[in-house]
Enzyme design. Structure first.
Site, PDB file in Angstrom:
ATOM      1  N   ASN A   8       0.384  -1.287  -0.154  1.00 49.79           N
ATOM      2  CA  ASN A   8      -0.592   0.254   0.103  1.00 49.79           C
ATOM      3  C   ASN A   8       0.826   1.583   0.089  1.00 49.79           C
ATOM      4  OD1 ASN A   8      -1.970   2.317   0.524  1.00 49.79           O
ATOM      5  ND2 ASN A   8      -2.505   1.635   2.413  1.00 49.79           N
ATOM      6  N   LYS A  10       0.070   4.004  -0.818  1.00 49.92           N
ATOM      7  CA  LYS A  10      -0.481   5.418   0.540  1.00 49.92           C
ATOM      8  C   LYS A  10      -0.251   7.026  -0.720  1.00 49.92           C
ATOM      9  CE  LYS A  10       0.122   3.779   4.346  1.00 49.92           C
ATOM     10  NZ  LYS A  10       0.045   3.622   5.948  1.00 49.92           N
ATOM     11  N   HIS A  97      -9.811   1.326   4.708  1.00 42.56           N
ATOM     12  CA  HIS A  97      -8.698   2.041   5.735  1.00 42.56           C
ATOM     13  C   HIS A  97      -8.370   2.217   6.764  1.00 42.56           C
ATOM     14  CE1 HIS A  97      -4.204   2.968   6.145  1.00 42.56           C
ATOM     15  NE2 HIS A  97      -3.561   1.989   5.603  1.00 42.56           N
ATOM     16  N   GLU A  99      -6.728   5.035   7.670  1.00 38.56           N
ATOM     17  CA  GLU A  99      -6.426   6.873   7.263  1.00 38.56           C
ATOM     18  C   GLU A  99      -7.451   7.151   7.142  1.00 38.56           C
ATOM     19  OE1 GLU A  99      -2.511   5.184   5.283  1.00 38.56           O
ATOM     20  OE2 GLU A  99      -1.680   4.963   7.087  1.00 38.56           O
ATOM     21  N   GLU A 171      -5.410  -4.603  11.099  1.00 39.15           N
ATOM     22  CA  GLU A 171      -4.390  -3.736  10.524  1.00 39.15           C
ATOM     23  C   GLU A 171      -4.824  -2.988  12.408  1.00 39.15           C
ATOM     24  OE1 GLU A 171      -2.484  -3.096   6.958  1.00 39.15           O
ATOM     25  OE2 GLU A 171      -4.301  -1.282   6.930  1.00 39.15           O
ATOM     26  N   GLY A 177       2.302   2.879  10.650  1.00 41.65           N
ATOM     27  CA  GLY A 177       3.693   3.378  10.869  1.00 41.65           C
ATOM     28  C   GLY A 177       4.036   4.440  11.742  1.00 41.65           C
ATOM     29  N   SER A 215       3.343  -1.791  10.426  1.00 44.94           N
ATOM     30  CA  SER A 215       4.713  -2.098  10.526  1.00 44.94           C
ATOM     31  C   SER A 215       5.551  -3.017  10.605  1.00 44.94           C
ATOM     32  CB  SER A 215       5.235  -1.551  12.085  1.00 44.94           C
ATOM     33  OG  SER A 215       4.451  -0.185  12.524  1.00 44.94           O
ATOM     34  N   GLY A 237       5.086   1.386   4.863  1.00 42.42           N
ATOM     35  CA  GLY A 237       5.833   2.218   4.581  1.00 42.42           C
ATOM     36  C   GLY A 237       7.517   1.332   3.951  1.00 42.42           C
TER      37      GLY A 237
HETATM   38  P1  PGA Z   1       2.617   0.408   7.574  1.00 35.02           P
HETATM   39  O1  PGA Z   1       1.393   0.573   6.417  1.00 35.02           O
HETATM   40  O2  PGA Z   1       3.352  -0.770   6.839  1.00 35.02           O
HETATM   41  O3  PGA Z   1       3.609   1.695   6.837  1.00 35.02           O
HETATM   42  O4  PGA Z   1       2.577   0.766   8.944  1.00 35.02           O
HETATM   43  C1  PGA Z   1       0.290  -0.402   6.765  1.00 35.02           C
HETATM   44  C2  PGA Z   1      -0.993  -0.280   5.786  1.00 35.02           C
HETATM   45  O5  PGA Z   1      -1.262   1.410   6.621  1.00 35.02           O
HETATM   46  O6  PGA Z   1      -1.211  -0.753   5.500  1.00 35.02           O
END
Ligand code: PGA
Length: 251
Positions: A8, A10, A97, A99, A171, A177, A215, A237
């Site tokens: 992903n 983003k 998601h 976010e 998640e 993140g 993460s 990330g």
């Molecule tokens: P992250 O994001 O691996 O940066 O923690 C995961 C996600 O939001 O799908």
């Protein structure tokens, strides 16, 4: 059921950066392809779908969109339709998601409308669910996950042939993140719950893949994939660099 390793991206990468990633990634895939029993997906910015669709055409990588508006077309300024996204190669969509829910105020009714629309249009759906730290600390993990999954899936009539285009990504919001990965015990417990909730919704749904996200890095991917009921990874990330995403794919 294939294990799904999904990126992903983003709001990252220009089209030139996406193209450079694809060149490096296909070079790496030429050494060792996508391992047997695994599927590889990338959810880039909508603007990079077209470029990736060409650059990854000869690879088994499946592309998806991070967002869409649940209507055919029309007066929805700034939005993208599924027809537009499919036109540039999106086969799957991310829905729910955290976010989008927390920063862009999408509620679970919106998530339900999107899920129903994408389901009707035949796209693959990666439904993201997960609790905040406050919800976890209040002991409401099961209630939160049940509400999220049942609201999103209500009204869908899922047949056996639809299972290959449905997946859930668990998640925990506090792990996204932040560098703070859920423990093995926490992941096993939550994934077990997701499977139970899916089965209570419809008995055969517990065979849908349930991915973990939050993460994930090359260093922890193998360990997380070994946890019971973990059927894949959704990576933010650590999916932005081709070599790190490739290492996770091979983990
Ligand atoms: P992250 O994001 O691996 O940066 O923690 C995961 C996600 O939001 O799908």
């Amino acid at each position: 059921m294939n294990t799904i390793i999904a990126a992903n991206w983003k709001m990252n990468k220009t089209t030139a950066e996406a193209k450079a990633f694809a060149e490096t990634f296909t070079g790496l895939l030429a050494k060792k392809g996508v391992p047997g029993g695994r599927s590889c997906m990338i959810f880039p910015s909508a603007l990079s779908l077209d470029v990736l669709n060409s650059a990854l055409a000869a690879s088994p990588v499946v592309l998806g969109a991070q967002n869409f508006y649940p209507a055919e077309s029309g007066a929805f300024t700034g939005e993208l339709s599924l027809a537009q996204l499919s036109d540039v190669g999106a086969k799957w969509v991310l829905i729910g998601h955290s976010e989008r829910r927390h920063i862009l105020n999408e509620d679970f009714d919106c998530v339900a409308r999107k899920t129903a629309f994408a389901f009707e249009k035949g796209l693959g759906i990666m439904l993201c669910v997960g609790e905040t730290l406050a919800e976890r600390e209040a002991g409401s993990l099961r209630t939160v996950l049940t509400g999220q999954i049942e609201t999103a899936l209500r009204g869908l009539s899922v047949g056996a042939s639809d299972h290959a285009r449905l997946a859930v990504a668990y998640e925990p919001v506090w792990a996204i993140g932040t560098g703070k990965v859920a423990t093995e015990k926490e992941i096993a417990e939550a994934h077990g719950m997701v499977k139970e909730i899916l089965a209570s919704f419809s008995p055969s749904l517990d065979d849908l893949p349930v991915l973990y996200g939050g993460s994930v890095k090359p260093a922890n991917a193998t360990g997380i994939l070994a946890i019971p009921n973990v059927n894949g990874l959704l990576i933010g990330g650590a999916s932005l660099a081709a070599d790190s995403f490739y290492q996770i794919l091979q983990a």
